[in-house]
Motif scaffolding. Structure first.
Motif, PDB file in Angstrom:
ATOM      1  N   ASN A  40      -4.037  -0.707  -4.298  1.00  0.00           N
ATOM      2  CA  ASN A  40      -5.328  -0.617  -3.627  1.00  0.00           C
ATOM      3  C   ASN A  40      -5.333  -1.543  -2.396  1.00  0.00           C
ATOM      4  O   ASN A  40      -4.871  -2.686  -2.470  1.00  0.00           O
ATOM      5  N   TYR A  41      -5.889  -1.047  -1.242  1.00  0.00           N
ATOM      6  CA  TYR A  41      -5.792  -1.805   0.011  1.00  0.00           C
ATOM      7  C   TYR A  41      -6.392  -3.209  -0.113  1.00  0.00           C
ATOM      8  O   TYR A  41      -5.809  -4.200   0.328  1.00  0.00           O
ATOM      9  N   SER A  42      -7.586  -3.311  -0.741  1.00  0.00           N
ATOM     10  CA  SER A  42      -8.228  -4.639  -0.768  1.00  0.00           C
ATOM     11  C   SER A  42      -7.413  -5.630  -1.615  1.00  0.00           C
ATOM     12  O   SER A  42      -7.306  -6.804  -1.258  1.00  0.00           O
ATOM     13  N   ILE A  43      -6.796  -5.142  -2.685  1.00  0.00           N
ATOM     14  CA  ILE A  43      -5.948  -6.048  -3.492  1.00  0.00           C
ATOM     15  C   ILE A  43      -4.714  -6.445  -2.687  1.00  0.00           C
ATOM     16  O   ILE A  43      -4.320  -7.621  -2.632  1.00  0.00           O
ATOM     17  N   ALA A  44      -4.121  -5.441  -2.007  1.00  0.00           N
ATOM     18  CA  ALA A  44      -2.917  -5.721  -1.205  1.00  0.00           C
ATOM     19  C   ALA A  44      -3.241  -6.744  -0.119  1.00  0.00           C
ATOM     20  O   ALA A  44      -2.477  -7.693   0.120  1.00  0.00           O
ATOM     21  N   LEU A  45      -4.401  -6.559   0.508  1.00  0.00           N
ATOM     22  CA  LEU A  45      -4.790  -7.481   1.589  1.00  0.00           C
ATOM     23  C   LEU A  45      -4.975  -8.889   1.039  1.00  0.00           C
ATOM     24  O   LEU A  45      -4.501  -9.876   1.601  1.00  0.00           O
ATOM     25  N   PHE A  46      -5.650  -8.968  -0.107  1.00  0.00           N
ATOM     26  CA  PHE A  46      -5.888 -10.278  -0.718  1.00  0.00           C
ATOM     27  C   PHE A  46      -4.561 -10.987  -1.025  1.00  0.00           C
ATOM     28  O   PHE A  46      -4.350 -12.150  -0.676  1.00  0.00           O
ATOM     29  N   LEU A  47      -3.636 -10.231  -1.639  1.00  0.00           N
ATOM     30  CA  LEU A  47      -2.326 -10.815  -1.984  1.00  0.00           C
ATOM     31  C   LEU A  47      -1.583 -11.276  -0.732  1.00  0.00           C
ATOM     32  O   LEU A  47      -1.036 -12.386  -0.674  1.00  0.00           O
ATOM     33  N   ALA A  48      -1.584 -10.408   0.277  1.00  0.00           N
ATOM     34  CA  ALA A  48      -0.833 -10.724   1.496  1.00  0.00           C
ATOM     35  C   ALA A  48      -1.409 -11.948   2.190  1.00  0.00           C
ATOM     36  O   ALA A  48      -0.663 -12.839   2.625  1.00  0.00           O
ATOM     37  N   VAL A  49      -2.750 -12.014   2.263  1.00  0.00           N
ATOM     38  CA  VAL A  49      -3.380 -13.177   2.924  1.00  0.00           C
ATOM     39  C   VAL A  49      -3.056 -14.443   2.133  1.00  0.00           C
ATOM     40  O   VAL A  49      -2.698 -15.487   2.701  1.00  0.00           O
ATOM     41  N   ALA A  50      -3.149 -14.340   0.787  1.00  0.00           N
ATOM     42  CA  ALA A  50      -2.897 -15.524  -0.047  1.00  0.00           C
ATOM     43  C   ALA A  50      -1.466 -16.018   0.153  1.00  0.00           C
ATOM     44  O   ALA A  50      -1.235 -17.201   0.411  1.00  0.00           O
ATOM     45  N   ILE A  51      -0.505 -15.092   0.069  1.00  0.00           N
ATOM     46  CA  ILE A  51       0.906 -15.511   0.188  1.00  0.00           C
ATOM     47  C   ILE A  51       1.181 -16.058   1.591  1.00  0.00           C
ATOM     48  O   ILE A  51       1.791 -17.122   1.760  1.00  0.00           O
ATOM     49  N   ALA A  52       0.713 -15.351   2.594  1.00  0.00           N
ATOM     50  CA  ALA A  52       0.992 -15.788   3.969  1.00  0.00           C
ATOM     51  C   ALA A  52       0.365 -17.151   4.244  1.00  0.00           C
ATOM     52  O   ALA A  52       0.963 -18.016   4.890  1.00  0.00           O
ATOM     53  N   VAL A  81       0.829  -1.207   0.000  1.00  0.00           N
ATOM     54  CA  VAL A  81       0.000   0.000   0.000  1.00  0.00           C
ATOM     55  C   VAL A  81       0.869   1.267   0.000  1.00  0.00           C
ATOM     56  O   VAL A  81       0.683   2.163  -0.817  1.00  0.00           O
ATOM     57  N   GLU A  82       1.854   1.287   0.922  1.00  0.00           N
ATOM     58  CA  GLU A  82       2.631   2.521   1.084  1.00  0.00           C
ATOM     59  C   GLU A  82       3.689   2.705  -0.015  1.00  0.00           C
ATOM     60  O   GLU A  82       3.883   3.801  -0.509  1.00  0.00           O
ATOM     61  N   LEU A  83       4.370   1.641  -0.340  1.00  0.00           N
ATOM     62  CA  LEU A  83       5.487   1.796  -1.277  1.00  0.00           C
ATOM     63  C   LEU A  83       5.077   1.567  -2.728  1.00  0.00           C
ATOM     64  O   LEU A  83       5.589   2.191  -3.638  1.00  0.00           O
ATOM     65  N   ARG A  84       4.145   0.620  -2.938  1.00  0.00           N
ATOM     66  CA  ARG A  84       3.734   0.310  -4.321  1.00  0.00           C
ATOM     67  C   ARG A  84       2.425   0.980  -4.701  1.00  0.00           C
ATOM     68  O   ARG A  84       1.940   0.824  -5.815  1.00  0.00           O
ATOM     69  N   HIS A  85       1.800   1.643  -3.695  1.00  0.00           N
ATOM     70  CA  HIS A  85       0.528   2.364  -3.887  1.00  0.00           C
ATOM     71  C   HIS A  85      -0.569   1.479  -4.477  1.00  0.00           C
ATOM     72  O   HIS A  85      -1.326   1.892  -5.340  1.00  0.00           O
TER      73      HIS A  85
END
Ligand SMILES: Nc1nc2c(ncn2[C@@H]2O[C@H](COP(=O)(O)OP(=O)(O)OP(=O)(O)O)[C@@H](O)[C@H]2O)c(=O)[nH]1
Ligand SMILES: [Mg+2]
Length: 396
Positions: free
Chosen positions: A365-377, A359-363
C-alpha cells in the motif's frame, strides 16, 4: 609492576613461536605439590595442544620456584614449555594470576591451583569446549550435575556456598560455581579489562567485566589438598567482600554510563527530527511568501527557493542545536554544508527508489510504503550526518 621486583626464568624446552594454550599456575609454598602437578600435566597435555605452562611464584620460602627450575632442567623431551615468573613478595592469588595472564601467549588460557585440587585430566575437555562451542569462558564446576567436592569439612563447604550466594545475588551472576579457581577462557576477552585483582576470586572479576562473554560450566571433582597448607584465612574473606562491593559498584557505573549514552543518542535523534519538522514549515512558508509576493514567479521556482531555505535552516539548526558544533570556520562549515546537502540528496533518491520498489515490486500500500521509506531514509540521514558531517561517534 616493575621489572626489578619480578624475575622471569624462561626455559623454553619446546621451541615454538606461537602457543595455542597457556596454563597459569600460581604457587606459594607448593614445593611438595608442584612436581606432581607438572607430572600429571605432562600426561594430560598432548604435543598438538602446543601448551606453555606459566608458574607464578611469590618467592616461596620453601623454594617452590627452585623446584620448578630443577624440574625443567631434568625434563627430557616434554610436550610443553615451562616459564617461571618469580615475584619478590607475596602479593595474593588474583594478582599472581593476572601476572600470569599478562605473560600468556596462547589463544586460550587455563587457570588452575597447584595443590592437586584441580585435575589436569579435565583440561582437554575445557579446551575442546572453547574451540568447538561458541563459549568464551569454560568454568570447571563443582556444583553442576556430575561435579563434587571431596574432603572439605562442613565449615569450608558453608563458606564456599555462602560466597557463591553472595556473588549470585549481589552481582547477578547466573552460573553455579562462580567461586571456581579452575577455568579456561579465550585470551582476547580480557584484553581491555582493568583488573582490581583483590583477594582470591579472579574468575568473578572476569565474569563481571568481560561483558557479553558466553560461559559454559563442565563438571569436575574437586579434591581437597592433602599436602602443603591452605593460604585461605580470615583476611581472604574480608578481601572477598571488598572485591564483591567493588564489582557491584563497577556494574552500577557501567549501567549508568550505558543509560547516559542511550539518553544522549535519543535526545540528539529527537532534536534532529524536530529540526526536520521545522524545515517543513520553513519550506511551506518561504515557498508561499515568494509565490504570493512575486506574483509572476513560476510556482516551481518558489518551491525550489523554499527547499533551499529549509535545507539551509535545517543545516544551521542541526549544527548549532542538535550537534552543538560552534566552530564556524568558513572552510569547515562549507564542507559540512556540502555533506549535509549531499546526504539529503542521497536520502531523497533512496526514498524514491524504496517507495517505487515497495509499491511496484512488493505491491505494498502506497501510504505504508511511504511511511517506511521516510522512516528508513531519515534514520540513515541522521546517522550519516552524525558520523560524517559532524564527526561524532554513532553511539554517543
Ligand atoms: N603466587 C601466589 N600464589 C598463591 C598465593 N596465595 C595462594 N596461592 C596459590 O593459589 C592456589 C590456591 O591457594 P590455596 O591455598 O590452595 O587456596 P584454596 O584452594 O582456596 O584453599 P585450600 O585448597 O583449602 O588450601 C595455590 O596453588 C596456592 O599456592 C599468593 O599470594 N601468591
Ligand atoms: Mg587449594
Amino acid at each position: 609492576m616493575t621489572e626489578s621486583n619480578l624475575s622471569i626464568i624462561q626455559k623454553e624446552v619446546l621451541i615454538s613461536r606461537k602457543r595455542s594454550l597457556s596454563i597459569v599456575i600460581p604457587t606459594y609454598n607448593e614445593s611438595k605439590n608442584i612436581v606432581k602437578i607438572l607430572d600429571s600435566l605432562r600426561s594430560a597435555l598432548t604435543r598438538e595442544m602446543n601448551a606453555e605452562i606459566i608458574v607464578v611464584d611469590d618467592n616461596s620460602p620453601d623454594g617452590t620456584s627452585n623446584t620448578v627450575e630443577e624440574y625443567v632442567k631434568n625434563s627430557k623431551n616434554p610436550s610443553y614449555s615451562i616459564q617461571i615468573i618469580r615475584r619478590e613478595d607475596k602479593r595474593g592469588l588474583s594478582s599472581a594470576i593476572v601476572t600470569g595472564i599478562e605473560h600468556a601467549k596462547g589463544d586460550a588460557v587455563v587457570v588452575m591451583d597447584s595443590d592437586l585440587s584441580h585435575p589436569p585430566q579435565t583440561i582437554p575437555q575445557m579446551v575442546e569446549e572453547l574451540q568447538n562451542s561458541d563459549c568464551d569462558i569454560v568454568v570447571a564446576s563443582r556444583y553442576v550435575k556430575g561435579g563434587s567436592v571431596s574432603g572439605w569439612p562442613f565449615k569450608r563447604k558453608l563458606i564456599s556456598k555462602g560466597a557463591t550466594k553472595i556473588a549470585q545475588h549481589g552481582l547477578g551472576i547466573k552460573i553455579k560455581d562462580p567461586m571456581s579457581g579452575f577455568f579456561a577462557f579465550k585470551r582476547h576477552i580480557v584484553n581491555n579489562i582493568k583488573f582490581d585483582a583483590i583477594g582470591y576470586k579472579i574468575l568473578l572479576e572476569i565474569l563481571v567485566k568481560a561483558r557479553g562473554a558466553k560461559v559454559k560450566e563442565i563438571p569436575y571433582n574437586f579434591i581437597d589438598r592433602t599436602t602443603g597448607s591452605s593460604k585461605m584465612d580470615f583476611s581472604i574473606c574480608v578481601d572477598y567482600l571488598q572485591s564483591v562491593w567493588r564489582l557491584y559498584r563497577y556494574g552500577k557505573s557501567v549501567k549508568t554510563n550505558e543509560r547516559r549514552t542511550s539518553v544522549h543518542f535519543l535526545s540528539k535523534a529527537g532534536r534532529f527530527y524536530t529540526v526536520g519538522a521545522s524545515g517543513l514549515l520553513v519550506n511551506y512558508f518561504v515557498s508561499f511568501m515568494f509565490g504570493a509576493v512575486l506574483s509572476n514567479l513560476w510556482y516551481i521556482y518558489a518551491t525550489m527557493i523554499g527547499i533551499v531555505f529549509s535545507m539551509s535552516s535545517n543545516f544551521i539548526l542541526n549544527k548549532i542545536w542538535t550537534f552543538e558544533d560552534r566552530n564556524f570556520d568558513t572552510k569547515r562549515t562549507l564542507a559540512q554544508y556540502g555533506l549535509f546537502l549531499g546526504f539529503s540528496g542521497i536520502g531523497a533518491v533512496f526514498q524514491l527508489l524504496l517507495v517505487y520498489g515497495l509499491v511496484e515490486l512488493r505491491h505494498l500500500n502506497y501510504s505504508i510504503a511511504l511511511f517506511l521509506a521516510v522512516a528508513i531514509a531519515s534514520v540513515g540521514n541522521f546517522l550519516l550526518n552524525k558520523k560524517w558531517t559532524f564527526q561524532e561517534k554513532v553511539w554517543s
